[in-house]
Design a protein around this motif. Structure first.
Motif, mmCIF file in Angstrom:
data_model
loop_
_atom_site.group_PDB
_atom_site.id
_atom_site.type_symbol
_atom_site.label_atom_id
_atom_site.label_comp_id
_atom_site.label_asym_id
_atom_site.label_seq_id
_atom_site.Cartn_x
_atom_site.Cartn_y
_atom_site.Cartn_z
ATOM 1 N N MET A 105 0.845 -1.191 0.000
ATOM 2 C CA MET A 105 0.000 0.000 0.000
ATOM 3 C C MET A 105 0.883 1.245 0.000
ATOM 4 O O MET A 105 1.823 1.347 0.788
ATOM 5 N N THR A 106 0.600 2.200 -0.879
ATOM 6 C CA THR A 106 1.405 3.410 -0.975
ATOM 7 C C THR A 106 1.115 4.337 0.196
ATOM 8 O O THR A 106 0.121 4.182 0.917
ATOM 9 N N PHE A 107 2.008 5.331 0.344
ATOM 10 C CA PHE A 107 1.848 6.307 1.428
ATOM 11 C C PHE A 107 0.533 7.057 1.300
ATOM 12 O O PHE A 107 -0.180 7.271 2.277
ATOM 13 N N HIS A 108 0.190 7.453 0.052
ATOM 14 C CA HIS A 108 -1.030 8.232 -0.156
ATOM 15 C C HIS A 108 -2.272 7.415 0.169
ATOM 16 O O HIS A 108 -3.220 7.918 0.777
ATOM 17 N N SER A 109 -2.294 6.151 -0.229
ATOM 18 C CA SER A 109 -3.458 5.309 0.062
ATOM 19 C C SER A 109 -3.576 5.049 1.558
ATOM 20 O O SER A 109 -4.687 4.980 2.100
ATOM 21 N N GLN A 110 -2.439 4.913 2.239
ATOM 22 C CA GLN A 110 -2.469 4.753 3.692
ATOM 23 C C GLN A 110 -3.018 5.997 4.367
ATOM 24 O O GLN A 110 -3.808 5.913 5.321
ATOM 25 N N ALA A 111 -2.593 7.160 3.876
ATOM 26 C CA ALA A 111 -3.050 8.423 4.457
ATOM 27 C C ALA A 111 -4.553 8.596 4.259
ATOM 28 O O ALA A 111 -5.266 9.019 5.177
ATOM 29 N N ILE A 112 -5.037 8.265 3.072
ATOM 30 C CA ILE A 112 -6.471 8.364 2.794
ATOM 31 C C ILE A 112 -7.256 7.401 3.676
ATOM 32 O O ILE A 112 -8.300 7.750 4.241
ATOM 33 N N LYS A 113 -6.736 6.177 3.809
ATOM 34 C CA LYS A 113 -7.408 5.182 4.639
ATOM 35 C C LYS A 113 -7.497 5.648 6.086
ATOM 36 O O LYS A 113 -8.539 5.483 6.739
ATOM 37 N N GLN A 114 -6.426 6.261 6.586
ATOM 38 C CA GLN A 114 -6.439 6.753 7.964
ATOM 39 C C GLN A 114 -7.463 7.876 8.142
ATOM 40 O O GLN A 114 -8.171 7.934 9.150
ATOM 41 N N GLN A 115 -7.569 8.773 7.151
ATOM 42 C CA GLN A 115 -8.544 9.857 7.248
ATOM 43 C C GLN A 115 -9.974 9.317 7.232
ATOM 44 O O GLN A 115 -10.847 9.833 7.952
ATOM 45 N N VAL A 116 -10.212 8.292 6.438
ATOM 46 C CA VAL A 116 -11.531 7.657 6.430
ATOM 47 C C VAL A 116 -11.827 7.056 7.800
ATOM 48 O O VAL A 116 -12.942 7.176 8.325
ATOM 49 N N GLN A 117 -10.823 6.423 8.405
ATOM 50 C CA GLN A 117 -11.001 5.838 9.735
ATOM 51 C C GLN A 117 -11.284 6.915 10.766
ATOM 52 O O GLN A 117 -12.159 6.750 11.629
ATOM 53 N N ILE A 118 -10.576 8.039 10.690
ATOM 54 C CA ILE A 118 -10.799 9.150 11.627
ATOM 55 C C ILE A 118 -12.212 9.705 11.449
ATOM 56 O O ILE A 118 -12.904 10.018 12.431
ATOM 57 N N CYS A 119 -12.647 9.818 10.200
ATOM 58 C CA CYS A 119 -13.991 10.313 9.924
ATOM 59 C C CYS A 119 -15.043 9.360 10.485
ATOM 60 O O CYS A 119 -16.058 9.807 11.044
ATOM 61 N N LEU A 120 -14.816 8.069 10.370
ATOM 62 C CA LEU A 120 -15.747 7.081 10.916
ATOM 63 C C LEU A 120 -15.793 7.163 12.435
ATOM 64 O O LEU A 120 -16.864 7.034 13.052
ATOM 65 N N ILE A 121 -14.641 7.391 13.065
ATOM 66 C CA ILE A 121 -14.603 7.550 14.519
ATOM 67 C C ILE A 121 -15.410 8.777 14.930
ATOM 68 O O ILE A 121 -16.172 8.744 15.905
ATOM 69 N N ALA A 122 -15.258 9.862 14.179
ATOM 70 C CA ALA A 122 -16.046 11.068 14.452
ATOM 71 C C ALA A 122 -17.531 10.788 14.309
ATOM 72 O O ALA A 122 -18.351 11.237 15.118
ATOM 73 N N LEU A 123 -17.898 10.022 13.284
ATOM 74 C CA LEU A 123 -19.302 9.684 13.050
ATOM 75 C C LEU A 123 -19.861 8.876 14.218
ATOM 76 O O LEU A 123 -20.986 9.123 14.673
ATOM 77 N N ALA A 124 -19.071 7.930 14.717
ATOM 78 C CA ALA A 124 -19.518 7.094 15.825
ATOM 79 C C ALA A 124 -19.612 7.886 17.122
ATOM 80 O O ALA A 124 -20.512 7.651 17.943
ATOM 81 N N PHE A 125 -18.685 8.821 17.326
ATOM 82 C CA PHE A 125 -18.659 9.569 18.585
ATOM 83 C C PHE A 125 -19.765 10.606 18.643
ATOM 84 O O PHE A 125 -20.391 10.806 19.683
ATOM 85 N N PHE A 126 -20.021 11.292 17.532
ATOM 86 C CA PHE A 126 -20.962 12.410 17.533
ATOM 87 C C PHE A 126 -22.380 12.027 17.130
ATOM 88 O O PHE A 126 -23.290 12.851 17.216
ATOM 89 N N THR A 127 -22.592 10.780 16.655
ATOM 90 C CA THR A 127 -23.935 10.339 16.274
ATOM 91 C C THR A 127 -24.161 8.918 16.763
ATOM 92 O O THR A 127 -23.265 8.285 17.328
#
Length: 263
Positions: free
Chosen positions: A1-23
């Motif tokens: 997995m490239t650096f960019h794909s890893q970075a995107i995957k991490q941002q998606v995970q952070i967004c999902l955590i935000a979704l779970a915490f705030f809703t």
């Protein structure tokens, strides 16, 4: 997995955590979690607000097709309350109970941790919810589409105003054992820029005069809340962020209504 794909995957995970915490929206069970990831989740607070706003606006729009707009507004408000578990409304009530019933910061924080609803909190909730309903109902009588747009935009913008307080004010360390302690209590420049860019995207959906006036009004709410929390506690807590979000949201509705209401 490239650096960019890893970075995107991490941002998606952070967004999902935000979704779970705030809703109450469920996320995949294998989503990784850590305090560090949660601390970055505040950058997507406004984006999560857009999700809530979209559900609320859609509930209003579908309801007003067959029901009076005043009833449709109640349904829209109820949908956002169910979706978030009244997360921010709880913060508003706790802040007013604590600030109204305590003298010292320690007393105020102790009251804010109490899950029971007091007189100050109940009064604040009633007033804020009443203003939301009346202003949105009046706005819907003028233009149902504008009321739907207000719901969508203000859920996002108000959360951006609240989350940005993390960047400017200290987290109250006396609040370490609070029920909202896991909320992000640090913010980087990158986190702040994500909030700003999301807010700019939302503002582009509105007419320029309305976008400018809303920006000024929400910045004033942010400033006033920051000063108020600092005076009362020496900083902010998670409950304070919820209170700021609610106040910013209701001020936004009033600003839009004032701009379009017949004189």
């Amino acid at each position: 997995m490239t650096f960019h794909s890893q970075a995107i995957k991490q941002q998606v995970q952070i967004c999902l955590i935000a979704l779970a915490f705030f809703t109450r929206i469920p996320i995949p069970a294998d989503t990784p979690y850590s305090p560090e990831l949660l601390n970055k989740a505040n950058r997507y607070f406004a984006l999560i607000g857009l999700v809530v706003g979209l559900v609320s606006a859609a509930s209003f729009w579908l309801s007003q097709l067959v029901l009076p707009v005043s009833v449709a507004v109640i349904i829209a408000m109820a949908s956002s309350l169910l979706l978030t578990g009244a997360f921010h409304e709880d913060g508003l009530a706790d802040v007013f109970d604590g600030f109204g019933g305590g003298w010292q910061p320690e007393q105020k924080l102790e009251i804010m941790k109490d899950s029971r609803l007091g007189t100050y909190g109940a009064a604040a909730l009633f007033v804020v919810l009443a203003i939301k309903w009346s202003s949105l109902s009046a706005l819907a009588e003028i233009s149902p589409s504008l009321a739907a747009m207000a719901l969508f935009c203000l859920h996002g913008l108000s959360r951006a105003a609240a989350a940005s307080l993390i960047f400017s004010y200290p987290y109250v360390r006396l609040d370490e054992d609070s029920k909202v302690k896991p909320l992000a209590n640090q913010q980087s420049q990158q986190d702040l820029w994500v909030l700003i860019i999301t807010s700019l995207f939302i503002l582009l959906l509105l007419p320029l005069p309305m976008a400018l006036l809303l920006t000024i009004a929400l910045l004033l709410v942010r400033y006033a809340c920051g000063r108020w929390f600092t005076h009362q506690l020496g900083g902010y807590t998670g409950d304070c962020l919820g209170a700021c979000q609610q106040l910013a949201e209701v001020v936004g509705y009033l600003i839009i209504l004032a701009m379009v209401a017949p004189q």
